[in-house]
Design an enzyme around this catalytic site. Structure first.
Site, mmCIF file in Angstrom:
data_model
loop_
_atom_site.group_PDB
_atom_site.id
_atom_site.type_symbol
_atom_site.label_atom_id
_atom_site.label_comp_id
_atom_site.label_asym_id
_atom_site.label_seq_id
_atom_site.Cartn_x
_atom_site.Cartn_y
_atom_site.Cartn_z
ATOM 1 N N ILE A 182 17.902 -5.766 9.697
ATOM 2 C CA ILE A 182 17.616 -4.703 8.739
ATOM 3 C C ILE A 182 18.250 -5.079 7.402
ATOM 4 C CG2 ILE A 182 17.853 -2.258 8.216
ATOM 5 C CD1 ILE A 182 16.102 -2.876 10.679
ATOM 6 N N LYS A 183 17.440 -5.082 6.368
ATOM 7 C CA LYS A 183 17.919 -5.507 5.049
ATOM 8 C C LYS A 183 18.510 -4.311 4.296
ATOM 9 C CE LYS A 183 15.725 -8.729 2.820
ATOM 10 N NZ LYS A 183 14.735 -9.489 2.005
#
Length: 232
Positions: free
Chosen positions: A23-24
Protein backbone atom coordinates in the site's frame (compact mmCIF):
# COMPACT_ATOMS: atom_id res chain seq x y z
CA UNK A 1 -5.98 12.82 5.82
CA UNK A 2 -4.38 10.51 8.38
CA UNK A 3 -7.47 8.65 9.60
CA UNK A 4 -8.89 8.07 6.12
CA UNK A 5 -5.50 6.92 4.83
CA UNK A 6 -5.34 4.28 7.57
CA UNK A 7 -8.91 3.17 6.87
CA UNK A 8 -8.29 2.96 3.11
CA UNK A 9 -5.06 1.01 3.57
CA UNK A 10 -6.80 -1.53 5.79
CA UNK A 11 -9.73 -1.86 3.37
CA UNK A 12 -7.62 -2.15 0.21
CA UNK A 13 -5.27 -4.73 1.70
CA UNK A 14 -8.19 -6.77 3.02
CA UNK A 15 -10.08 -6.67 -0.29
CA UNK A 16 -7.06 -7.54 -2.42
CA UNK A 17 -5.94 -10.31 -0.09
CA UNK A 18 -2.45 -10.82 -1.54
CA UNK A 19 0.76 -10.90 0.49
CA UNK A 20 2.81 -9.22 -2.23
CA UNK A 21 0.71 -6.04 -2.31
CA UNK A 22 2.30 -2.86 -0.97
CA UNK A 23 0.00 0.00 0.00
CA UNK A 24 1.52 3.29 -1.11
CA UNK A 25 1.43 6.07 1.51
CA UNK A 26 3.08 9.46 0.91
CA UNK A 27 5.59 10.73 3.45
CA UNK A 28 3.67 13.92 4.14
CA UNK A 29 3.18 15.17 7.68
CA UNK A 30 -0.29 13.60 7.58
CA UNK A 31 1.12 10.38 6.17
CA UNK A 32 3.77 9.80 8.85
CA UNK A 33 1.36 8.60 11.60
CA UNK A 34 -0.58 6.60 9.00
CA UNK A 35 2.60 4.73 8.07
CA UNK A 36 3.12 3.71 11.68
CA UNK A 37 -0.48 2.56 12.10
CA UNK A 38 -0.58 0.56 8.87
CA UNK A 39 2.76 -1.13 9.55
CA UNK A 40 1.45 -1.97 13.03
CA UNK A 41 -1.43 -3.80 11.30
CA UNK A 42 1.17 -5.99 9.54
CA UNK A 43 0.37 -4.45 6.14
CA UNK A 44 3.25 -3.96 3.66
CA UNK A 45 3.84 -0.28 2.86
CA UNK A 46 5.60 1.57 0.09
CA UNK A 47 6.37 4.94 1.68
CA UNK A 48 6.50 7.30 -1.27
CA UNK A 49 7.35 10.90 -2.11
CA UNK A 50 10.38 11.18 0.17
CA UNK A 51 12.67 14.05 -0.73
CA UNK A 52 14.39 15.42 2.40
CA UNK A 53 16.64 13.85 5.02
CA UNK A 54 14.47 15.22 7.80
CA UNK A 55 11.37 13.54 6.44
CA UNK A 56 13.26 10.29 5.90
CA UNK A 57 14.20 10.29 9.60
CA UNK A 58 10.49 10.51 10.43
CA UNK A 59 9.74 7.66 8.02
CA UNK A 60 12.31 5.38 9.65
CA UNK A 61 10.94 6.17 13.11
CA UNK A 62 7.38 5.45 11.94
CA UNK A 63 8.42 2.10 10.49
CA UNK A 64 10.25 1.09 13.66
CA UNK A 65 7.38 2.11 15.93
CA UNK A 66 4.88 0.28 13.76
CA UNK A 67 7.09 -2.81 13.55
CA UNK A 68 7.26 -2.98 17.35
CA UNK A 69 3.46 -3.30 17.47
CA UNK A 70 3.01 -5.63 14.48
CA UNK A 71 2.19 -9.31 14.91
CA UNK A 72 4.29 -9.95 11.81
CA UNK A 73 6.71 -7.28 10.59
CA UNK A 74 5.64 -6.56 7.00
CA UNK A 75 7.80 -5.71 4.02
CA UNK A 76 8.33 -2.01 3.44
CA UNK A 77 10.32 0.30 1.20
CA UNK A 78 11.13 3.99 1.57
CA UNK A 79 10.93 5.60 -1.87
CA UNK A 80 13.30 8.50 -2.50
CA UNK A 81 12.54 10.45 -5.65
CA UNK A 82 15.68 11.11 -7.64
CA UNK A 83 15.51 12.94 -10.98
CA UNK A 84 12.87 15.45 -9.93
CA UNK A 85 15.26 16.90 -7.37
CA UNK A 86 18.00 17.42 -9.95
CA UNK A 87 15.55 19.15 -12.28
CA UNK A 88 14.52 21.64 -9.57
CA UNK A 89 18.03 22.27 -8.26
CA UNK A 90 19.50 22.67 -11.75
CA UNK A 91 16.95 25.41 -12.42
CA UNK A 92 18.24 27.26 -9.37
CA UNK A 93 21.92 26.99 -10.40
CA UNK A 94 24.00 28.94 -12.89
CA UNK A 95 24.20 27.34 -16.32
CA UNK A 96 27.93 26.77 -15.91
CA UNK A 97 27.77 25.46 -12.33
CA UNK A 98 29.73 22.27 -11.68
CA UNK A 99 26.96 21.22 -9.26
CA UNK A 100 24.37 20.64 -11.96
CA UNK A 101 23.07 17.07 -12.04
CA UNK A 102 24.66 16.21 -8.69
CA UNK A 103 22.01 17.06 -6.08
CA UNK A 104 19.90 13.91 -6.38
CA UNK A 105 22.68 11.36 -5.94
CA UNK A 106 24.28 13.41 -3.16
CA UNK A 107 20.96 13.58 -1.33
CA UNK A 108 20.40 9.84 -1.85
CA UNK A 109 23.83 9.06 -0.44
CA UNK A 110 22.95 10.81 2.81
CA UNK A 111 19.71 8.85 2.96
CA UNK A 112 21.59 5.60 2.42
CA UNK A 113 24.01 6.53 5.21
CA UNK A 114 21.01 7.05 7.48
CA UNK A 115 19.64 3.66 6.48
CA UNK A 116 22.94 1.95 7.32
CA UNK A 117 23.10 3.69 10.69
CA UNK A 118 19.50 2.93 11.64
CA UNK A 119 19.24 -0.71 10.53
CA UNK A 120 21.34 -3.73 11.34
CA UNK A 121 21.30 -5.29 7.89
CA UNK A 122 22.41 -8.68 9.23
CA UNK A 123 19.60 -9.26 11.70
CA UNK A 124 16.68 -6.89 11.20
CA UNK A 125 13.71 -6.85 8.90
CA UNK A 126 14.64 -3.92 6.72
CA UNK A 127 12.73 -1.02 5.29
CA UNK A 128 14.83 -0.82 2.16
CA UNK A 129 15.57 2.49 0.43
CA UNK A 130 13.98 2.56 -3.02
CA UNK A 131 15.24 4.88 -5.75
CA UNK A 132 12.23 6.16 -7.70
CA UNK A 133 11.95 8.44 -10.72
CA UNK A 134 15.27 7.24 -12.09
CA UNK A 135 14.93 8.25 -15.73
CA UNK A 136 17.05 11.28 -16.58
CA UNK A 137 15.04 14.37 -17.47
CA UNK A 138 18.02 16.26 -18.92
CA UNK A 139 19.10 14.88 -22.33
CA UNK A 140 22.66 16.01 -21.62
CA UNK A 141 22.96 13.48 -18.79
CA UNK A 142 23.74 9.82 -19.25
CA UNK A 143 20.51 7.77 -19.45
CA UNK A 144 21.96 5.44 -16.81
CA UNK A 145 23.11 8.24 -14.47
CA UNK A 146 20.75 7.13 -11.70
CA UNK A 147 21.77 3.51 -12.04
CA UNK A 148 25.53 3.98 -12.16
CA UNK A 149 25.53 6.41 -9.26
CA UNK A 150 23.12 4.61 -6.95
CA UNK A 151 24.58 1.14 -6.62
CA UNK A 152 24.18 0.11 -2.99
CA UNK A 153 23.46 -3.06 -1.04
CA UNK A 154 19.93 -3.62 0.28
CA UNK A 155 18.39 -1.01 -2.02
CA UNK A 156 15.78 -1.20 -4.76
CA UNK A 157 15.94 0.76 -8.02
CA UNK A 158 12.69 0.98 -9.97
CA UNK A 159 13.80 1.48 -13.56
CA UNK A 160 11.44 2.75 -16.27
CA UNK A 161 11.56 1.03 -19.65
CA UNK A 162 13.75 3.66 -21.31
CA UNK A 163 16.38 3.28 -18.57
CA UNK A 164 16.32 -0.52 -18.78
CA UNK A 165 16.88 -0.27 -22.53
CA UNK A 166 19.81 2.10 -22.02
CA UNK A 167 21.28 -0.18 -19.38
CA UNK A 168 21.00 -3.24 -21.62
CA UNK A 169 22.71 -1.45 -24.49
CA UNK A 170 25.60 -0.17 -22.37
CA UNK A 171 28.79 -2.09 -21.79
CA UNK A 172 29.48 -0.66 -18.38
CA UNK A 173 31.01 -2.74 -15.59
CA UNK A 174 29.66 -2.09 -12.13
CA UNK A 175 31.93 -2.22 -9.09
CA UNK A 176 31.06 -4.14 -5.95
CA UNK A 177 30.84 -0.97 -3.86
CA UNK A 178 28.31 0.96 -1.81
CA UNK A 179 27.19 4.55 -1.88
CA UNK A 180 28.93 4.75 1.49
CA UNK A 181 32.28 4.40 -0.27
CA UNK A 182 31.64 7.79 -1.89
CA UNK A 183 29.90 9.37 1.10
CA UNK A 184 32.56 11.91 2.02
CA UNK A 185 32.69 13.36 -1.50
CA UNK A 186 28.91 13.33 -1.98
CA UNK A 187 28.33 14.87 1.44
CA UNK A 188 30.68 17.71 0.56
CA UNK A 189 28.80 18.21 -2.72
CA UNK A 190 25.49 18.39 -0.86
CA UNK A 191 26.77 21.08 1.50
CA UNK A 192 27.95 23.11 -1.48
CA UNK A 193 24.47 22.84 -2.98
CA UNK A 194 22.87 23.97 0.28
CA UNK A 195 24.84 27.21 0.04
CA UNK A 196 23.57 28.15 -3.42
CA UNK A 197 20.10 26.58 -3.84
CA UNK A 198 16.90 27.07 -1.76
CA UNK A 199 16.68 23.40 -0.82
CA UNK A 200 13.99 23.73 1.87
CA UNK A 201 11.63 25.49 -0.54
CA UNK A 202 12.46 23.02 -3.31
CA UNK A 203 11.68 20.03 -1.07
CA UNK A 204 8.31 21.52 -0.12
CA UNK A 205 7.48 22.28 -3.75
CA UNK A 206 8.39 18.75 -4.84
CA UNK A 207 6.20 17.21 -2.14
CA UNK A 208 3.21 19.41 -2.99
CA UNK A 209 3.55 18.68 -6.71
CA UNK A 210 3.94 14.97 -6.02
CA UNK A 211 0.78 14.76 -3.94
CA UNK A 212 -1.19 16.68 -6.59
CA UNK A 213 0.15 14.43 -9.35
CA UNK A 214 -0.60 11.22 -7.45
CA UNK A 215 -4.10 12.41 -6.62
CA UNK A 216 -4.79 13.13 -10.28
CA UNK A 217 -3.41 9.73 -11.31
CA UNK A 218 -5.56 7.91 -8.76
CA UNK A 219 -8.71 9.73 -9.85
CA UNK A 220 -7.86 8.95 -13.48
CA UNK A 221 -7.45 5.28 -12.58
CA UNK A 222 -10.84 5.17 -10.86
CA UNK A 223 -12.44 6.98 -13.81
CA UNK A 224 -10.98 4.44 -16.24
CA UNK A 225 -12.37 1.58 -14.17
CA UNK A 226 -15.82 3.17 -14.10
CA UNK A 227 -15.70 3.67 -17.88
CA UNK A 228 -14.79 0.01 -18.46
CA UNK A 229 -17.56 -1.14 -16.11
CA UNK A 230 -20.08 0.98 -17.98
CA UNK A 231 -18.95 -0.52 -21.29
CA UNK A 232 -19.42 -4.02 -19.90
Amino acid sequence: NTAETIAQANELYSRIGKDNVMIKIPATLEGIPAIEAVIANSIPVNVTLIFSQERYTQVINSFKKGAEKADNIPQSVASFFISRLDSKVDNALDDNSNLRGKAAIANASLAYAQFCEQFNTNTQTLQRPLWASTSTKNPNYSPTLYVDGLIARNTVNTLPGVTIAALESSSGEYPNTDLNDQLATLKSTWYEILEVAPITAIMKELEDEGVTSFEASYKSCLSSIQTRLAQM
